[in-house]
Design a protein around this motif. Sequence first.
Motif, PDB file in Angstrom:
ATOM      1  N   GLY A  39       5.037  -8.997 -12.639  1.00 25.06           N
ATOM      2  CA  GLY A  39       3.915  -8.085 -12.742  1.00 25.06           C
ATOM      3  C   GLY A  39       3.262  -7.761 -11.410  1.00 25.06           C
ATOM      4  N   ALA A  40       1.994  -7.301 -11.490  1.00 22.25           N
ATOM      5  CA  ALA A  40       1.260  -6.865 -10.299  1.00 22.25           C
ATOM      6  C   ALA A  40      -0.240  -7.024 -10.522  1.00 22.25           C
ATOM      7  CB  ALA A  40       1.586  -5.408  -9.980  1.00 22.25           C
ATOM      8  N   LEU A  41      -0.949  -7.238  -9.409  1.00 23.81           N
ATOM      9  CA  LEU A  41      -2.407  -7.257  -9.386  1.00 23.81           C
ATOM     10  C   LEU A  41      -2.869  -6.157  -8.444  1.00 23.81           C
ATOM     11  CD1 LEU A  41      -2.957 -11.082  -8.646  1.00 23.81           C
ATOM     12  CD2 LEU A  41      -2.384 -10.029 -10.846  1.00 23.81           C
TER      13      LEU A  41
ATOM     14  N   PHE B 235     -10.614  -4.495 -10.756  1.00 27.73           N
ATOM     15  CA  PHE B 235      -9.452  -5.367 -10.716  1.00 27.73           C
ATOM     16  C   PHE B 235      -8.584  -5.062 -11.932  1.00 27.73           C
ATOM     17  CE2 PHE B 235     -12.565  -8.695  -8.866  1.00 27.73           C
ATOM     18  CZ  PHE B 235     -12.451  -8.134  -7.588  1.00 27.73           C
ATOM     19  N   VAL B 236      -7.267  -5.020 -11.723  1.00 26.70           N
ATOM     20  CA  VAL B 236      -6.340  -4.710 -12.812  1.00 26.70           C
ATOM     21  C   VAL B 236      -5.139  -5.634 -12.721  1.00 26.70           C
ATOM     22  CG1 VAL B 236      -4.758  -2.982 -13.755  1.00 26.70           C
ATOM     23  CG2 VAL B 236      -7.034  -2.290 -13.020  1.00 26.70           C
ATOM     24  N   ILE B 237      -4.677  -6.101 -13.874  1.00 29.76           N
ATOM     25  CA  ILE B 237      -3.446  -6.887 -13.979  1.00 29.76           C
ATOM     26  C   ILE B 237      -2.488  -6.124 -14.888  1.00 29.76           C
ATOM     27  CG2 ILE B 237      -2.427  -9.056 -14.753  1.00 29.76           C
ATOM     28  CD1 ILE B 237      -5.168 -10.359 -14.320  1.00 29.76           C
ATOM     29  N   VAL B 238      -1.274  -5.855 -14.379  1.00 23.59           N
ATOM     30  CA  VAL B 238      -0.261  -5.136 -15.145  1.00 23.59           C
ATOM     31  C   VAL B 238       1.005  -5.977 -15.216  1.00 23.59           C
ATOM     32  CG1 VAL B 238       1.247  -3.109 -15.189  1.00 23.59           C
ATOM     33  CG2 VAL B 238      -1.161  -2.850 -14.574  1.00 23.59           C
ATOM     34  N   GLU B 239       1.590  -6.014 -16.391  1.00 22.61           N
ATOM     35  CA  GLU B 239       2.867  -6.713 -16.598  1.00 22.61           C
ATOM     36  C   GLU B 239       3.708  -5.908 -17.569  1.00 22.61           C
ATOM     37  OE1 GLU B 239       4.604 -11.072 -18.028  1.00 22.61           O
ATOM     38  OE2 GLU B 239       2.467 -10.620 -18.193  1.00 22.61           O
TER      39      GLU B 239
ATOM     40  N   VAL C 298      -1.320  -2.890 -19.176  1.00 25.13           N
ATOM     41  CA  VAL C 298      -2.507  -3.518 -18.604  1.00 25.13           C
ATOM     42  C   VAL C 298      -2.838  -4.760 -19.421  1.00 25.13           C
ATOM     43  CG1 VAL C 298      -4.960  -3.260 -18.118  1.00 25.13           C
ATOM     44  CG2 VAL C 298      -3.418  -1.340 -17.724  1.00 25.13           C
ATOM     45  N   ARG C 299      -2.783  -5.941 -18.769  1.00 21.53           N
ATOM     46  CA  ARG C 299      -3.078  -7.191 -19.468  1.00 21.53           C
ATOM     47  C   ARG C 299      -4.574  -7.504 -19.454  1.00 21.53           C
ATOM     48  NH1 ARG C 299       1.183  -7.111 -22.499  1.00 21.53           N
ATOM     49  NH2 ARG C 299       3.170  -7.545 -21.416  1.00 21.53           N
TER      50      ARG C 299
ATOM     51  N   ASP D 209     -17.616 -13.547 -17.604  1.00 25.23           N
ATOM     52  CA  ASP D 209     -16.627 -13.716 -18.665  1.00 25.23           C
ATOM     53  C   ASP D 209     -15.357 -12.920 -18.374  1.00 25.23           C
ATOM     54  OD1 ASP D 209     -18.470 -15.322 -19.924  1.00 25.23           O
ATOM     55  OD2 ASP D 209     -19.116 -13.795 -21.368  1.00 25.23           O
ATOM     56  N   GLN D 210     -15.504 -11.739 -17.767  1.00 22.27           N
ATOM     57  CA  GLN D 210     -14.327 -10.959 -17.406  1.00 22.27           C
ATOM     58  C   GLN D 210     -13.506 -11.661 -16.326  1.00 22.27           C
ATOM     59  OE1 GLN D 210     -16.529  -7.339 -16.481  1.00 22.27           O
ATOM     60  NE2 GLN D 210     -15.650  -6.307 -18.260  1.00 22.27           N
ATOM     61  N   LEU D 211     -14.183 -12.321 -15.405  1.00 17.61           N
ATOM     62  CA  LEU D 211     -13.474 -13.079 -14.377  1.00 17.61           C
ATOM     63  C   LEU D 211     -12.704 -14.243 -14.982  1.00 17.61           C
ATOM     64  CD1 LEU D 211     -16.202 -13.105 -11.581  1.00 17.61           C
ATOM     65  CD2 LEU D 211     -13.945 -12.029 -11.431  1.00 17.61           C
ATOM     66  N   ILE D 212     -13.267 -14.863 -16.009  1.00 15.15           N
ATOM     67  CA  ILE D 212     -12.556 -15.943 -16.707  1.00 15.15           C
ATOM     68  C   ILE D 212     -11.268 -15.403 -17.339  1.00 15.15           C
ATOM     69  CG2 ILE D 212     -12.661 -17.534 -18.659  1.00 15.15           C
ATOM     70  CD1 ILE D 212     -15.682 -17.838 -18.051  1.00 15.15           C
ATOM     71  N   ALA D 213     -11.358 -14.220 -17.968  1.00 15.21           N
ATOM     72  CA  ALA D 213     -10.180 -13.622 -18.593  1.00 15.21           C
ATOM     73  C   ALA D 213      -9.139 -13.233 -17.546  1.00 15.21           C
ATOM     74  CB  ALA D 213     -10.591 -12.395 -19.416  1.00 15.21           C
ATOM     75  N   LEU D 214      -9.588 -12.704 -16.409  1.00 14.82           N
ATOM     76  CA  LEU D 214      -8.659 -12.361 -15.337  1.00 14.82           C
ATOM     77  C   LEU D 214      -7.950 -13.601 -14.817  1.00 14.82           C
ATOM     78  CD1 LEU D 214     -10.726  -9.823 -13.194  1.00 14.82           C
ATOM     79  CD2 LEU D 214      -8.640  -9.306 -14.457  1.00 14.82           C
TER      80      LEU D 214
END
Length: 569
Positions: free
Chosen positions: A451-453, A488-492, A496-497, A518-523
């Motif tokens: 994936g990618a960040l 901030f985005v996480i893609v796999e 978008v995850r 809370d969003q940082l925890i999920a990231l």
Amino acid sequence: MSTISHDVLARRIRQGSGQETPDLVVRNVRLFDLVTGDLIPTDIAICGDTIVGTLGCHDGTTVIEGHGRIVVPGFIDTHLHIESSLVTPFEFERCVLPHGVTTAICDPHEMANVLGVTALRYFLDAATRMVMDLRVNLSSCVPSTALETSGAVLRADALTPFMDHPKVIGLAEFMNMPGVLSCEDDCMDKLVAFAGRHIDGHAPLMTGQRLNGYLSAGISTDHEATRADEALEKIRKGMTVLIREGSVCKDLAALAPLLTVATSPFLAFCTDDRNPLEIAHEGHVDFMIRSAIARGVPPLAAYRAASLSAARAFGLTDRGMLAPGKRADIVFLDDLEGCVVSDVLAGGRPIGPALAARPVVDAPGRNSVHLRRPVTPADFAVPGDGRDTPVIGIIPGQIITDFLTIDLGCRNGTVLARPDLDVAKVAVVARHGLNDNMGRGFVRGFGLRRGALASSVGHDAHNICVVGVDDDDMAAAANRLAEIGGGFVIVENGQVREELPLPIAGLMSDAPFEIVRDQLIALRAATRAMGVTLEEPFLHLAFLPLPVVPRLKITDHGLVDVERMIVIG
């Protein structure tokens, strides 16, 4: 220039001398004396926002019962970029005031690199409405380098109209060290304009004659020391060293042995920077105090550095002690060595009601991510045979990086990412709409397996920075950032995850800090699932665009380039 009226001053004098009843009395506390280190039973008399009586018993119109708790002066964060906390100034103060931080000295450098003087106006406007005392150092390096495209340019003539604003201290961290030493015109214009005022330093790894020249420009502080010997030379040469412990840059362990009662007048604390998740888990300046004490620093030295030394370094003579004539920033502690904060007064006001009553201002900078065209997977191709490929080496807990060369191999004439060697691609994509430039390279140390960040927080020009092992995912992540206005985005596998939108200049959320936490925890959980081992991968990603300069050492044959490192931001 006086900012106090005859009537206000007369009330302070009369209440302090016993001619009138104080507005407020904090009764039955133990004052931690920053002169001797003694705990002194006392009441504290307050007139408006100012202490007018200590070391005695007082009656007041209003009384707050201290119940024998320890009181210390409000803590001062001497250097930070509020944007890097990922929330607005108003959410930042709501987050850190309960930790005893009553004064913060910020450099709006990040937002200024996107919006220019609009960012300065916003922070100064916000500062006039906040409960904590937010002071501003005007951003000295916009852009920070000619090697990248920023969204704005601030010359000396753009800064000087703000220099007499009551919330302005001086000039922010002077990152362009080569420009200072070579007396470049833009640097000289700013240094001359602010001569005699506070000028913040930024001098990583600088020692010897180069440091002498840098200090001769009138620069007086530095938050970039990462070794005790480096910091000792700097304080011996008259600098105040700001010991840093942030979400990425963690220098406290290395510098704590230098912090003693004798050296404490020359050392202070800064975060540079902490996000809401780290603040929730550890704290802010209060975390630095208890961590320092746990490492053997005398409490007197730690609390001096957190308040009195910090105030004096920045010319804030009205605070730093609990004494008559000083601002009534009072932190109540249940435990001194553990720095357990139970209550806070900011300018003589309990912070809860004060925060509820203060107005806020809307932030500018929405829709600031402007790609000239959509990014494609082909944009991330790096031509070559893969032999002896330059690779940035991440150092956990630091934004200094190693310069590595690794054989990566190639396919069809393009160099490969090698997750098996912990090597990913990294790219910087222009996002200010001024051009469609893109820089490409490789990085080792994320642990990314797939994936990618992507991030629109990319020091210091804040273009889009992407790291990944799949070109399709890297393109999808960059384009998604444009769609949500930054963040901030996480893609796999093309999906978008997780994401954290930062719609204000692509740097700050418009949500409460609890939601950002809370969003940082999920990231963090999503990056762990992709193999990432770094504690703060997005913050490390944000520092990768910084320019590379030689790190030099002196030998018998003169200066020799021994390795290359990323400039500290």
